[in-house]
Design a protein around this motif. Sequence first.
Motif, PDB file in Angstrom:
ATOM      1  N   LEU B 364      14.071 -10.754  12.857  1.00 24.00           N
ATOM      2  CA  LEU B 364      14.862  -9.904  11.979  1.00 24.00           C
ATOM      3  C   LEU B 364      14.612 -10.209  10.505  1.00 24.00           C
ATOM      4  O   LEU B 364      14.872  -9.373   9.642  1.00 24.00           O
ATOM      5  CB  LEU B 364      16.360 -10.059  12.304  1.00 24.00           C
ATOM      6  CG  LEU B 364      16.767  -9.431  13.643  1.00 24.00           C
ATOM      7  CD1 LEU B 364      18.194  -9.775  13.997  1.00 24.00           C
ATOM      8  CD2 LEU B 364      16.578  -7.917  13.593  1.00 24.00           C
ATOM      9  N   SER B 365      14.097 -11.427  10.215  1.00 26.75           N
ATOM     10  CA  SER B 365      13.879 -11.735   8.804  1.00 26.75           C
ATOM     11  C   SER B 365      12.449 -11.415   8.353  1.00 26.75           C
ATOM     12  O   SER B 365      12.061 -11.734   7.246  1.00 26.75           O
ATOM     13  CB  SER B 365      14.231 -13.200   8.522  1.00 26.75           C
ATOM     14  OG  SER B 365      13.582 -14.034   9.452  1.00 26.75           O
ATOM     15  N   ILE B 366      11.647 -10.777   9.243  1.00 26.80           N
ATOM     16  CA  ILE B 366      10.322 -10.316   8.798  1.00 26.80           C
ATOM     17  C   ILE B 366      10.505  -9.072   7.941  1.00 26.80           C
ATOM     18  O   ILE B 366      10.989  -8.048   8.418  1.00 26.80           O
ATOM     19  CB  ILE B 366       9.415  -9.989   9.998  1.00 26.80           C
ATOM     20  CG1 ILE B 366       9.127 -11.258  10.799  1.00 26.80           C
ATOM     21  CG2 ILE B 366       8.112  -9.342   9.549  1.00 26.80           C
ATOM     22  CD1 ILE B 366       8.261 -11.028  12.018  1.00 26.80           C
ATOM     23  N   LYS B 367      10.166  -9.180   6.658  1.00 24.71           N
ATOM     24  CA  LYS B 367      10.314  -8.030   5.752  1.00 24.71           C
ATOM     25  C   LYS B 367       9.016  -7.809   4.999  1.00 24.71           C
ATOM     26  O   LYS B 367       8.506  -8.740   4.368  1.00 24.71           O
ATOM     27  CB  LYS B 367      11.439  -8.295   4.721  1.00 24.71           C
ATOM     28  CG  LYS B 367      12.795  -8.599   5.321  1.00 24.71           C
ATOM     29  CD  LYS B 367      13.539  -7.333   5.727  1.00 24.71           C
ATOM     30  CE  LYS B 367      14.879  -7.714   6.325  1.00 24.71           C
ATOM     31  NZ  LYS B 367      15.199  -6.989   7.535  1.00 24.71           N
ATOM     32  N   ASP B 368       8.514  -6.590   5.050  1.00 20.49           N
ATOM     33  CA  ASP B 368       7.305  -6.224   4.305  1.00 20.49           C
ATOM     34  C   ASP B 368       6.182  -7.232   4.470  1.00 20.49           C
ATOM     35  O   ASP B 368       5.453  -7.529   3.531  1.00 20.49           O
ATOM     36  CB  ASP B 368       7.634  -6.073   2.804  1.00 20.49           C
ATOM     37  CG  ASP B 368       8.425  -4.797   2.569  1.00 20.49           C
ATOM     38  OD1 ASP B 368       8.134  -3.792   3.248  1.00 20.49           O
ATOM     39  OD2 ASP B 368       9.342  -4.815   1.734  1.00 20.49           O
ATOM     40  N   TRP B 369       6.082  -7.753   5.660  1.00 20.91           N
ATOM     41  CA  TRP B 369       5.012  -8.725   5.911  1.00 20.91           C
ATOM     42  C   TRP B 369       3.732  -7.976   6.276  1.00 20.91           C
ATOM     43  O   TRP B 369       3.729  -7.114   7.153  1.00 20.91           O
ATOM     44  CB  TRP B 369       5.426  -9.660   7.054  1.00 20.91           C
ATOM     45  CG  TRP B 369       4.317 -10.538   7.533  1.00 20.91           C
ATOM     46  CD1 TRP B 369       3.734 -11.549   6.838  1.00 20.91           C
ATOM     47  CD2 TRP B 369       3.657 -10.483   8.799  1.00 20.91           C
ATOM     48  NE1 TRP B 369       2.748 -12.134   7.587  1.00 20.91           N
ATOM     49  CE2 TRP B 369       2.676 -11.494   8.796  1.00 20.91           C
ATOM     50  CE3 TRP B 369       3.779  -9.674   9.933  1.00 20.91           C
ATOM     51  CZ2 TRP B 369       1.837 -11.726   9.877  1.00 20.91           C
ATOM     52  CZ3 TRP B 369       2.944  -9.909  11.007  1.00 20.91           C
ATOM     53  CH2 TRP B 369       1.989 -10.919  10.978  1.00 20.91           C
ATOM     54  N   ILE B 370       2.651  -8.287   5.561  1.00 21.80           N
ATOM     55  CA  ILE B 370       1.379  -7.619   5.826  1.00 21.80           C
ATOM     56  C   ILE B 370       0.648  -8.396   6.924  1.00 21.80           C
ATOM     57  O   ILE B 370       0.314  -9.563   6.751  1.00 21.80           O
ATOM     58  CB  ILE B 370       0.507  -7.574   4.552  1.00 21.80           C
ATOM     59  CG1 ILE B 370       1.256  -6.904   3.402  1.00 21.80           C
ATOM     60  CG2 ILE B 370      -0.801  -6.830   4.833  1.00 21.80           C
ATOM     61  CD1 ILE B 370       1.560  -5.439   3.602  1.00 21.80           C
ATOM     62  N   GLY B 371       0.432  -7.751   8.045  1.00 23.47           N
ATOM     63  CA  GLY B 371      -0.210  -8.409   9.186  1.00 23.47           C
ATOM     64  C   GLY B 371      -1.713  -8.491   9.011  1.00 23.47           C
ATOM     65  O   GLY B 371      -2.254  -8.137   7.952  1.00 23.47           O
ATOM     66  N   PRO B 372      -2.422  -8.915  10.056  1.00 22.10           N
ATOM     67  CA  PRO B 372      -3.878  -9.067   9.942  1.00 22.10           C
ATOM     68  C   PRO B 372      -4.609  -7.756   9.668  1.00 22.10           C
ATOM     69  O   PRO B 372      -5.774  -7.776   9.279  1.00 22.10           O
ATOM     70  CB  PRO B 372      -4.278  -9.661  11.290  1.00 22.10           C
ATOM     71  CG  PRO B 372      -3.090  -9.572  12.176  1.00 22.10           C
ATOM     72  CD  PRO B 372      -1.896  -9.401  11.328  1.00 22.10           C
ATOM     73  N   PHE B 373      -3.946  -6.623   9.891  1.00 24.37           N
ATOM     74  CA  PHE B 373      -4.673  -5.361   9.722  1.00 24.37           C
ATOM     75  C   PHE B 373      -4.148  -4.534   8.549  1.00 24.37           C
ATOM     76  O   PHE B 373      -4.220  -3.306   8.559  1.00 24.37           O
ATOM     77  CB  PHE B 373      -4.681  -4.571  11.029  1.00 24.37           C
ATOM     78  CG  PHE B 373      -5.391  -5.348  12.092  1.00 24.37           C
ATOM     79  CD1 PHE B 373      -6.767  -5.429  12.104  1.00 24.37           C
ATOM     80  CD2 PHE B 373      -4.673  -6.056  13.043  1.00 24.37           C
ATOM     81  CE1 PHE B 373      -7.429  -6.192  13.048  1.00 24.37           C
ATOM     82  CE2 PHE B 373      -5.328  -6.815  13.991  1.00 24.37           C
ATOM     83  CZ  PHE B 373      -6.713  -6.890  13.994  1.00 24.37           C
ATOM     84  N   ASN B 374      -3.594  -5.245   7.583  1.00 23.21           N
ATOM     85  CA  ASN B 374      -3.277  -4.624   6.300  1.00 23.21           C
ATOM     86  C   ASN B 374      -2.213  -3.543   6.333  1.00 23.21           C
ATOM     87  O   ASN B 374      -2.263  -2.610   5.547  1.00 23.21           O
ATOM     88  CB  ASN B 374      -4.541  -4.043   5.652  1.00 23.21           C
ATOM     89  CG  ASN B 374      -5.362  -5.135   5.011  1.00 23.21           C
ATOM     90  OD1 ASN B 374      -4.793  -6.074   4.436  1.00 23.21           O
ATOM     91  ND2 ASN B 374      -6.671  -5.047   5.149  1.00 23.21           N
TER      92      ASN B 374
END
Lengths: 292, 411, 334
Positions: B364-374
């Motif tokens: 729930l605290s993942i916010k605007d996280w850019i993953g490995p695929f941008n």
Amino acid sequence: MSGILPQLLFSGLAIGCIYGLVGLGFIQVYNAVGLTNFAQGEFVMLGAYLFVSAVVIWKAPFWVGFLFLLVGMAVIGFLFTRGVYKPTYKAGRFAFLLASVGLSMALQDLVVLIWGPVPLYMPRLVSESSFNIGNVFINPQHIIIIGSTILLLIIQYLIFQKTPLGKMMRATAQDQFAATLSGIKVPLMIIFTFVNSSILAGIAGFLVGPVFSVTPSMGASAMLKGFVGCTIGGWGSIPGAVLGGILVGIIEIFSSFYISSAYKDAIVFLVLILFLLFKPKGIFGETVSEKV
Amino acid sequence: MRNKNMFLRFIVGVLLISFVLTAGCSAQTQTEQPVETEPNAVETPEETQPVEETKLEPIKIGVITEITGVQAVAGKAAQESINQYVKELNANGGLLGREVVVLYEDDQSAQTVAVNAFNKLVLEDKVAAILGPLYSTHCLAIKPRAEELGFPWLAMGLNDRIGTEDDPKWTFQGRTSDAYTPTLVLNFLEEQGKHNPAIMYIGDDFGIDGKDKFVKLLDERGWTVATIEAMQTGDKDFTAQILSIRASGADSIIAWLHQEEAGLFLRQLEEQGVDKKQIPVIGNSSFLGAGVTDIAGQSAVGTYVISGTAPMLQNPEWSQKFFDEYGANPDFLAADSLDGFATIVRAIELAGTTDPESVRQGFLSIKDWIGPFNFAHTFGTAEAPQHGVFSSIIVTYDENLQTEFVAQVTK
Amino acid sequence: MKKVSKIIIMLLLAIIILSVPHLIKSDYTLHVVNLAGIYAICVMGLVFLLGFAGQLSLGHSALMSIGAYTTGLLAVELNLPFVITFPAAIVVSMLFALLIGIPTLKLKSFYLAMATRGLNIALFIVLINWKRFTHGADGIVNIPRPSFAGFTIQTERAWFYFIVAILIVCYIASRNIEKSRIGRSFKAVKEGELAAEVMGIDVYRTKILAFVLSSALAGTAGCLFAHLNQFICPNDFNITQSVTLLSMSIFGGSEYLLGGVVGAYVLTFLPEALRFLQTYARFINGILILLIMILAPSGLFGVVSSLFEKLKRQKKLDPPNNSPNIADVEGMEN
């Protein structure tokens, strides 16, 4: 859109020929030993994989690949007679049926283990692009399928009617006991029958490969439709099996266009049930009585 | 005779006892349940404490995927990309200073087996979190069990009911859900000036669900549907369906299919003389599958595809690494699985520990996280708290059958 | 003496059965045990059909799905209690069997095999497409747990006793049918239809009866499956599932009711135990069927019981020159 009817007929005919070829393999085994080989569809698939391995993976020329397919399918047919038919045919009516069900399952997964789950691509004999006659688009591979089916039927007819081997095989199919009495080596004839039917399946695989794409499950639905074709045509009649298969292909494509493409397969089996209810012996009737 | 009577009496006896016990157990449930949760509540801190003391104990993450069965392609891709990722992760010090161990479980492409696999990973292997299958029905089958057990997992199925229906607490959705994708497709067609699409779908859970979503959306927008055509898994000849589409006067085709059928469909469209320049085809992510270009060849050129990931475009560096290791370009299945796995790693990293509640909070605290695929991942939004991804990429095939970027679309 | 020892064995057996859920701590394992119990009920139906009456069904999971969907739809859509939906599920699956059996059982044996496989495929298509009625591919969710007079069967442990109880009821009923005139006529039909006809047995009706009874057990299993998992979808009842059921029945020995039960438990656990083999699990399943049919078509129980008989006879017939004869008899029986 005036070309719809001929277009449907043409495509239905081509796909139906494949069902017919599978049915042809079915019916020869059925006539000879009174059993149904549930792995027939997987033999179709094996044929396609053998050819693709030779031509695409080992880069062999086309004719070598085809020869490899013929020899490979003959070996498979022989192994099948020795490994599955021979040990099971004495052990009750269902041992063979179930053994072939088990084999078909195992073969599908064996293929995944050897060739991987990704569909393979089979190159075509002729040009990739289709051409059109009026409003009808013709896929050249469809013409090859139809032509080869006719050719194979003629070859089968010649083998069975004109050669001594074919006559012995027919004699075996009619009455094994009498055939033994007249000096025919019945076990050998049964091996020939299985080899013949597995080669037919292999050629069917070779023919549909370019249209179907080569996958582990490519034979499964053709097997079922081939069976429905045999039932419609009548078990025991060789041209009946092929015509029945063609009929299934045409029913399938017409119900898909005019009724519903979602319920297409359900409709095919409804037709099967209707035939079982009202014409259980099929269009061409049945000439062979039950062998126990 | 007497023996037989004895036997019967015995059986009836066992029967009676069984029934009494059934009743007993069911009666107990009302009282037992709160009692049962109590030892759990005591156990949880006990379990986490030794974990903090022995920091070297590896973190186990479960992955449920299709290793055998009809959808086995997906499992192979997932294993390859995740294995490579974890090897690198562990070489760089692991997660929270601990080694990461991946436990793969096969769902044999079947729901019941998927649920069993989930049970096993949670109850026997005691993993920290689970990456769910790529197929929606398997995720929907697992979901009630996950909610019952109170265990955080990332479902990779596309169906929007996974993340919304019944307000799940423990089920998170790691791919752009079907609540958004059809809208994005229609927006795209709108831009092209097309308002009369034909829908071609595969007659299984995935295809039927996609079709229903489109029909509903088209109705809402007041567009017309030219025709709706189905194909079954294993079908090879689509002449009838393509003729229907041609006859219906559709101005575009939305195709929701699997890889093999997608390839055959594209090829037969071409053979039947349908011009993709006049009638654009937009397909689901399966159209990016490795088999599609093999089967369709040049007929694939110009097809639009909407997908969560297109690794060759979004992360060429990683794609090259993947190619070096496995000798083949990664497809969207490999990328999707990796993206989901990285999301779980991120959640555990944010949680700082591995007990279920903390990992849930971590998600729930993942916010605007850019993953490995941008592209961005955000969980815990007010609108869809369990959904993490809201965007998709639209690509097309160029003359060399390479993917070409068209647009990154966001809801 | 004999009687006493029998009672002791049975008591021990009873204690073992009743203590299983207390020995198995993990809910995961117990859930698998429960699933196996449900399959065992369905497999007993297959034993009826295949082992007793000699008819092959390749689509038994379709009949299971009829039971599951009947109870699922009645319980979810109409909120009917389990005491009504359970018998309804059984009756509807029997009716379906009648519908399929009437046209196909008049014909040669492999027609039923193909027709049931066709039913399996056609029914799958209907279940998945007729969304308004069957909930389509998403399946039916939130099927309630069965409850009687205020008790709800909730935990896996309660389910264990419940399923074992029903399994035993089904076993006794099947056992009684096997021993009765009907059971004997089944076996006569299997031995040879012509001979059975001569003996005055209505072969066609007997075959239909076997199929319908078998379907009743499949419906029972399907109903329990729906309530245990609380979720069903068309994929739970596909062709692979039918083949698995079939291999369960032949693994234990298709002529023995208990063989079917043992087969169901072993083959439900085998894939779980073979999880480490992963890619090979399904392949092994297929090979297993093939090998059983080639090496021991009478299954586990068949092998054991023929061994016993051999021992017994060898005790009675001491002169060695008689033994080739025994071998002949054994061969005939197979």
